[in-house]
Design a protein around this motif. Sequence first.
Motif, mmCIF file in Angstrom:
data_model
loop_
_atom_site.group_PDB
_atom_site.id
_atom_site.type_symbol
_atom_site.label_atom_id
_atom_site.label_comp_id
_atom_site.label_asym_id
_atom_site.label_seq_id
_atom_site.Cartn_x
_atom_site.Cartn_y
_atom_site.Cartn_z
ATOM 1 N N LYS A 12 0.825 -1.131 0.217
ATOM 2 C CA LYS A 12 -0.025 0.163 -0.253
ATOM 3 C C LYS A 12 1.242 1.433 0.188
ATOM 4 O O LYS A 12 0.766 2.418 -0.932
ATOM 5 N N PHE A 19 1.849 6.566 -6.546
ATOM 6 C CA PHE A 19 1.433 7.145 -8.449
ATOM 7 C C PHE A 19 1.639 8.485 -7.300
ATOM 8 O O PHE A 19 1.170 9.215 -8.333
ATOM 9 N N ASN A 30 -0.744 7.217 -19.736
ATOM 10 C CA ASN A 30 -1.867 6.097 -19.850
ATOM 11 C C ASN A 30 -2.786 6.590 -21.635
ATOM 12 O O ASN A 30 -2.687 5.091 -22.148
ATOM 13 N N ALA A 61 -10.536 4.524 -6.505
ATOM 14 C CA ALA A 61 -8.985 4.465 -6.486
ATOM 15 C C ALA A 61 -9.253 5.867 -8.146
ATOM 16 O O ALA A 61 -8.608 5.311 -9.076
ATOM 17 N N THR A 62 -9.956 7.082 -7.211
ATOM 18 C CA THR A 62 -9.875 8.032 -8.532
ATOM 19 C C THR A 62 -9.433 7.958 -9.272
ATOM 20 O O THR A 62 -9.000 8.608 -10.484
ATOM 21 N N GLY A 63 -7.795 8.025 -9.194
ATOM 22 C CA GLY A 63 -6.669 9.238 -9.494
ATOM 23 C C GLY A 63 -6.853 10.445 -9.522
ATOM 24 O O GLY A 63 -7.214 11.428 -8.905
ATOM 25 N N ILE A 67 -12.717 8.380 -14.366
ATOM 26 C CA ILE A 67 -13.856 8.072 -14.921
ATOM 27 C C ILE A 67 -14.566 9.019 -14.099
ATOM 28 O O ILE A 67 -15.966 9.396 -13.557
ATOM 29 N N ILE A 84 -5.717 6.728 -2.418
ATOM 30 C CA ILE A 84 -4.641 6.747 -1.327
ATOM 31 C C ILE A 84 -3.430 7.717 -2.092
ATOM 32 O O ILE A 84 -2.896 8.143 -0.821
ATOM 33 N N SER A 85 -3.738 8.444 -3.896
ATOM 34 C CA SER A 85 -2.011 9.297 -4.052
ATOM 35 C C SER A 85 -2.760 10.684 -3.830
ATOM 36 O O SER A 85 -3.632 10.818 -4.285
ATOM 37 N N MET A 88 -1.856 12.699 -7.375
ATOM 38 C CA MET A 88 -3.208 12.142 -8.276
ATOM 39 C C MET A 88 -5.049 12.666 -7.530
ATOM 40 O O MET A 88 -4.963 13.391 -8.993
ATOM 41 N N ALA A 112 -9.185 2.065 0.264
ATOM 42 C CA ALA A 112 -10.332 1.169 -0.352
ATOM 43 C C ALA A 112 -10.240 -0.226 0.037
ATOM 44 O O ALA A 112 -11.652 -0.489 0.042
ATOM 45 N N GLU A 113 -9.446 -0.060 1.225
ATOM 46 C CA GLU A 113 -10.097 -1.352 1.914
ATOM 47 C C GLU A 113 -10.354 -1.422 3.520
ATOM 48 O O GLU A 113 -10.296 -2.384 4.390
ATOM 49 N N GLY A 128 -11.398 2.242 -11.704
ATOM 50 C CA GLY A 128 -10.856 1.934 -13.191
ATOM 51 C C GLY A 128 -9.542 1.137 -12.329
ATOM 52 O O GLY A 128 -8.745 2.245 -12.059
ATOM 53 N N ASN A 133 -4.083 -2.595 -7.752
ATOM 54 C CA ASN A 133 -3.034 -2.365 -6.937
ATOM 55 C C ASN A 133 -3.338 -2.503 -5.168
ATOM 56 O O ASN A 133 -2.568 -1.941 -4.651
ATOM 57 N N PHE A 134 -4.678 -3.061 -4.998
ATOM 58 C CA PHE A 134 -4.813 -3.202 -3.934
ATOM 59 C C PHE A 134 -3.687 -4.588 -2.891
ATOM 60 O O PHE A 134 -3.524 -5.147 -3.699
HETATM 61 C C1 LIG Z 1 -3.709 3.150 -12.620
HETATM 62 S S1 LIG Z 1 -4.406 4.207 -11.211
HETATM 63 C C2 LIG Z 1 -6.691 4.075 -11.502
HETATM 64 C C3 LIG Z 1 -7.130 5.874 -11.401
HETATM 65 C C4 LIG Z 1 -8.550 5.975 -12.424
HETATM 66 N N1 LIG Z 1 -9.601 5.325 -12.033
HETATM 67 C C5 LIG Z 1 -8.039 5.671 -13.569
HETATM 68 O O1 LIG Z 1 -8.312 4.996 -14.517
HETATM 69 O O2 LIG Z 1 -7.208 6.233 -14.623
HETATM 70 C C6 LIG Z 1 -4.626 3.382 -9.843
HETATM 71 C C7 LIG Z 1 -4.759 3.771 -8.541
HETATM 72 O O3 LIG Z 1 -5.667 3.359 -7.558
HETATM 73 C C8 LIG Z 1 -4.991 3.780 -6.668
HETATM 74 N N2 LIG Z 1 -5.389 3.009 -4.972
HETATM 75 C C9 LIG Z 1 -4.502 1.763 -5.295
HETATM 76 N N3 LIG Z 1 -4.377 1.077 -4.302
HETATM 77 C C10 LIG Z 1 -5.951 1.619 -3.275
HETATM 78 C C11 LIG Z 1 -6.046 1.605 -2.226
HETATM 79 N N4 LIG Z 1 -6.070 0.962 -1.648
HETATM 80 N N5 LIG Z 1 -7.288 2.449 -2.067
HETATM 81 C C12 LIG Z 1 -7.235 4.079 -2.701
HETATM 82 N N6 LIG Z 1 -7.162 4.004 -3.954
HETATM 83 C C13 LIG Z 1 -5.948 3.337 -4.290
HETATM 84 C C14 LIG Z 1 -3.720 4.449 -6.682
HETATM 85 O O4 LIG Z 1 -3.889 5.555 -5.753
HETATM 86 C C15 LIG Z 1 -4.033 5.169 -8.605
HETATM 87 O O5 LIG Z 1 -4.383 7.063 -7.645
#
Ligand SMILES: C[S@@+](CC[C@H](N)C(=O)[O-])C[C@H]1O[C@@H](n2cnc3c(N)ncnc32)[C@H](O)[C@@H]1O
Length: 240
Positions: A12, A19, A30, A61-63, A67, A84-85, A88, A112-113, A128, A133-134
């Motif tokens: 995590k 990110f 991307n 994980a909206t980044g 979405i 979490i980032s 982002m 998310a967890e 998305g 990445n979880f």
């Molecule tokens: C590849 S990006 C996707 C961003 C966006 N959803 C998109 O469609 O482009 C993955 C995202 O998942 C987030 N992420 C990973 N693990 C997470 C968690 N446990 N809780 C919240 N966000 C998480 C990362 O920080 C990162 O911003």
Amino acid sequence: MKPYQNQNSSKKKQIEKMFDSISFEYDKLNRLISAGNDVKWRKKIYKISKKLNPKTILDIATGTADIAIELSNINNSKIIGLDISEKMLEVGRKKILNKNLNDKISLISGDAENLSFDDNKFDLITIGFGVRNFQNLKKGLEESFRVLKPNGSLIILETSVPKNKLVKFFYLLFSRTAIPLIGSFFSKDQKAYKYLQKSAEEFPSGNDFAKIIKSCGFESVNICPQMLGASTIYIAKKKL
Ligand SMILES: C[S@@+](CC[C@H](N)C(=O)[O-])C[C@H]1O[C@@H](n2cnc3c(N)ncnc32)[C@H](O)[C@@H]1O
């Protein structure tokens, strides 16, 4: 798998750091890596979501919020984007401000967890390119199940490996060469692009992933492969 194998920190923490470090280039790379198809796939999520007529939406994980921004086209919907980032989210907040969408979308830091919402709160949850990445995949999916209303839907978009042997050959050739190359040309964090490519290959897809989603409480899962299986949209339902 973790992005930085030689470091002891948790997956995590490493994901958050990774990110954060690629946040400013994420959108551009991307698009390059997916040859613009990521945009089409998010639009597909919007089309599927619109039919469900959701009022309360959580984009996990909206980044950089792509979405969430797509979903803001659904009438009378309120969207929370969670990640979490923080870096982002910063990029996402600027995009939302520029598009004048502050009254429809709010972005918050969160895991998310371990979601800080009450049970049965959202009509729709989208994730998305996040689940692979979880740190604890099942915990993340169980949390989505908990905060989703009965009859609510979870829509997941994730990379997958094409099943057709010929398509798979070209897919692997492209992803194993082009993605690390793009990373080494355009990013200071080459390990991030190695991780993104490898984790896409290793993550369970199709029926294997649908089984995992169901084991977290969901009643049904529809599997919709995109672009010959280079990515897949999963639509899961929580029982009424
Ligand atoms: C590849 S990006 C996707 C961003 C966006 N959803 C998109 O469609 O482009 C993955 C995202 O998942 C987030 N992420 C990973 N693990 C997470 C968690 N446990 N809780 C919240 N966000 C998480 C990362 O920080 C990162 O911003």
